[in-house]
Design an enzyme around this catalytic site. Structure first.
Site, PDB file in Angstrom:
ATOM      1  N   CYS A  77     -58.692  80.842 -31.547  1.00 56.39           N
ATOM      2  CA  CYS A  77     -59.540  81.236 -31.454  1.00 56.39           C
ATOM      3  C   CYS A  77     -58.553  82.663 -30.151  1.00 56.39           C
ATOM      4  O   CYS A  77     -58.130  83.375 -30.738  1.00 56.39           O
ATOM      5  CB  CYS A  77     -60.176  80.473 -29.622  1.00 56.39           C
ATOM      6  SG  CYS A  77     -61.517  81.569 -28.779  1.00 56.39           S
ATOM      7  N   HIS A 157     -63.246  76.356 -33.097  1.00 59.72           N
ATOM      8  CA  HIS A 157     -62.645  75.003 -32.254  1.00 59.72           C
ATOM      9  C   HIS A 157     -62.253  74.317 -33.013  1.00 59.72           C
ATOM     10  O   HIS A 157     -63.568  73.127 -32.774  1.00 59.72           O
ATOM     11  CB  HIS A 157     -62.972  74.816 -30.543  1.00 59.72           C
ATOM     12  CG  HIS A 157     -62.172  75.798 -29.943  1.00 59.72           C
ATOM     13  ND1 HIS A 157     -60.957  76.353 -29.012  1.00 59.72           N
ATOM     14  CD2 HIS A 157     -63.135  77.412 -29.425  1.00 59.72           C
ATOM     15  CE1 HIS A 157     -61.878  77.456 -28.242  1.00 59.72           C
ATOM     16  NE2 HIS A 157     -62.569  78.033 -28.039  1.00 59.72           N
ATOM     17  N   GLU A 159     -60.985  71.848 -32.532  1.00 58.90           N
ATOM     18  CA  GLU A 159     -60.607  70.129 -31.729  1.00 58.90           C
ATOM     19  C   GLU A 159     -61.213  69.841 -31.070  1.00 58.90           C
ATOM     20  O   GLU A 159     -62.011  68.555 -30.639  1.00 58.90           O
ATOM     21  CB  GLU A 159     -58.986  70.999 -30.545  1.00 58.90           C
ATOM     22  CG  GLU A 159     -59.805  71.597 -29.831  1.00 58.90           C
ATOM     23  CD  GLU A 159     -59.998  72.890 -30.148  1.00 58.90           C
ATOM     24  OE1 GLU A 159     -60.088  73.460 -31.586  1.00 58.90           O
ATOM     25  OE2 GLU A 159     -59.477  73.766 -29.357  1.00 58.90           O
TER      26      GLU A 159
END
Ligand code: XMP
Length: 516
Positions: A77, A157, A159
């Protein structure tokens, strides 16, 4: 080690977690870290997201050395945008902030996957020598790669758990591209940490530390005991606002079962006298925090005096008190290393900071690299009984922040009894491990009831039970009705002074977990 450079995203610590779940050790540092000053050579670097835009005046930027270190880089990002900013690509504002699911078309595989987006800017042109490897409907450069170097950037993202294949993306980067071995395990951690403690503490000198009965301090104490045995001295302060029989139980567990050298100090009179008439929650926290420090220091001084005597007499001296053990966890470390400074405080959660300055103790923090669930895993490996390892958290200021009016011995006794019945019934129903935290709260109001033929006018107990990942947000727990019925009936029957029980159905936010 994978180095994660944090630009202040709320998800940065999750990148660390995902790496460790892959058994790869990862460390988070502020993005302002000078790379020449690192005391290890990372096998790869991940640049996190950020609430900033790269063109903001105060936008954080990475040390340009990141591109000369010769290790693989993954920008996530803002991390991607930062790569573009440094390498002369271009970034522009989206018409609308994009937040939520998107379909990522992976060009090489010809398939598309759900990913989680959260950004206001995106790439409008990749830097030279980069090519596109993935796109979404709104982001033509959602994933890019360098033509010859192992440098990658992704807009989504990986994660967060909302990106279902995100862990594979991180896995490909850390295992295949950075060639980290998946060898970071808790067993290995224990061995290394015990060796590290032994090396720091040498063969002489004592370590003191406070224990509360909670999982962090218990695990830290047990680890110290494994490393240096009786040279570690644990102190438990009974502040008069602990759970029912807590002091005694903790003493038995730590001292008798786990063999930890432990002193239990009953300072309840002092705490309760200082708390007299105080209703304000922050005031209660302050008094308890400061009194705790006073009592702990006094005890430490006694241990130090005894050590001096021993030294003088020359018999089997274990040395003077040199270290203070703290059960600091990784989230606290992350909070304090942020390049923005610690985040806004909603409640002052006290810690034993700045303690014992005069004694010039050095800090020892064996859990500072671990997340809570890792501490639990460590506890299990150290043979700490499961019911202890799975314990719900209990706040430092204890029942004082669960008694909504002034704290008196009487009010403490009422709440202790109600709380112990509540927890006992939750355990009996087999629900304890499904709930993140459960406790009773004593309200400072009276309500009317009827018992036998008599009208009663007594206090009210509120029950709270929540499920939560990290206590930043929490949902109230849906109990089977018969369990609530049993709890309510037992509390109103067995706790003198209570004639009504209510159940708290508020989530965090907008409520908090504790009532104060
Ligand atoms: P809140 O009420 O802030 O609670 O939503 C989140 C978590 O923090 C615990 N808590 C505290 N722990 N000292 C502590 O050690 C405190 O002053 C304190 N206040 C809240 C709370 O029990 C929950 O787990």
């Amino acid at each position: 080690t994978i180095l994660i450079l944090d630009f202040g995203s709320q998800y940065s610590h999750l990148i660390t977690r995902r790496c460790r779940e892959l058994n790869v050790y990862a460390e988070l540092m502020p993005c302002t870290q000078k790379l020449k000053e690192l005391n290890f050579k990372p096998k790869g670097i991940i640049l996190s997201g950020s609430p900033y835009s790269v063109y903001d005046d105060d936008a954080p930027h990475v040390d340009p050395d990141v591109f000369t270190l010769g290790v693989p880089i993954l920008g996530i990002c803002y991390g991607l945008q930062e790569m573009a900013w440094q390498l002369k690509g271009s970034v522009s504002k989206c018409d609308h902030r994009e937040y939520g699911f998107a379909q990522l078309q992976v060009l090489s595989l010809g398939e598309s996957n759900s990913v989680w987006m959260s950004h206001g800017d995106q790439l409008s042109a990749p830097p030279e020598e980069f090519h596109v490897i993935g796109k979404t409907q709104t982001a033509p450069y959602a994933a890019i790669a360098h033509n010859s170097k192992p440098w990658y950037g992704i807009q989504f993202h990986p994660e967060v758990t909302h990106s279902p294949r995100g862990k594979e993306v991180i896995g490909r980067f850390v295992l295949n591209i950075c060639k980290c071995s998946a060898s970071w395990t808790m067993e290995e951690f224990i061995g290394k940490e015990i060796a590290r403690i032994r090396q720091i503490c040498g063969t002489k000198g004592r370590v003191i530390g406070a224990v509360s009965g909670g999982v962090d301090s218990t695990v830290a104490a047990k680890l110290m005991h494994e490393a240096i045995g009786d040279r570690f001295h644990a102190i438990m302060v009974d502040n008069g606002v602990l759970r029912k029989d807590e002091g005694k139980t903790v003493y038995e567990r730590l001292n008798k079962d786990l063999g930890v050298n432990l002193t239990l100090v009953d300072a309840s009179d002092l705490f309760l006298s200082r708390l007299e008439g105080v209703e304000d929650p922050e005031q209660k926290r302050k008094i308890i925090g400061n009194t705790f420090i006073n009592v702990f220091e006094e005890e430490a001084t006694k241990i130090e005096a005894a050590a001096k005597e021993e030294e003088k007499s020359g018999k089997e001296a274990k040395g003077r008190v040199e270290w203070l053990l703290q059960g600091t966890l990784y989230p606290d470390v992350i909070e304090s290393i942020s390049f923005k400074g610690p985040s806004a405080t909603i409640k002052t959660h006290h810690n034993v900071g700045g303690l014992l300055k005069d004694m010039k103790l050095k800090l020892i923090e064996p859990l500072r690299e671990l997340f809570k669930d890792e501490v639990r895993a460590l506890g299990r490996l150290l043979s700490i009984p499961p019911h202890l390892v799975q314990r719900h958290p209990f706040p430092g200021p204890g029942l004082a922040i669960r008694i909504l009016g002034p704290v008196t011995r009487d009010q403490v006794r009422i709440l202790q009894l109600a709380d112990s019945i509540y927890i006992e019934e939750i355990r009996k129903a087999g629900l304890y491990n499904q709930i993140s935290q459960a406790f009773a709260v004593l309200l400072p109001v009276k309500a009317v009831g009827v018992m036998g033929d008599k009208r009663t006018y007594e206090q009210v107990i509120a029950l709270r039970a929540v499920q939560s990942e990290d206590f930043m947000t929490a949902d109230w727990y849906v109990f089977p009705p018969e369990v609530l019925r049993r709890i309510s009936s037992r509390i109103t029957n067995e706790v003198a002074g209570i004639n009504r029980v209510t159940y708290d159905i508020s989530s965090k936010p907008p409520s908090t977990v504790e009532w104060l």
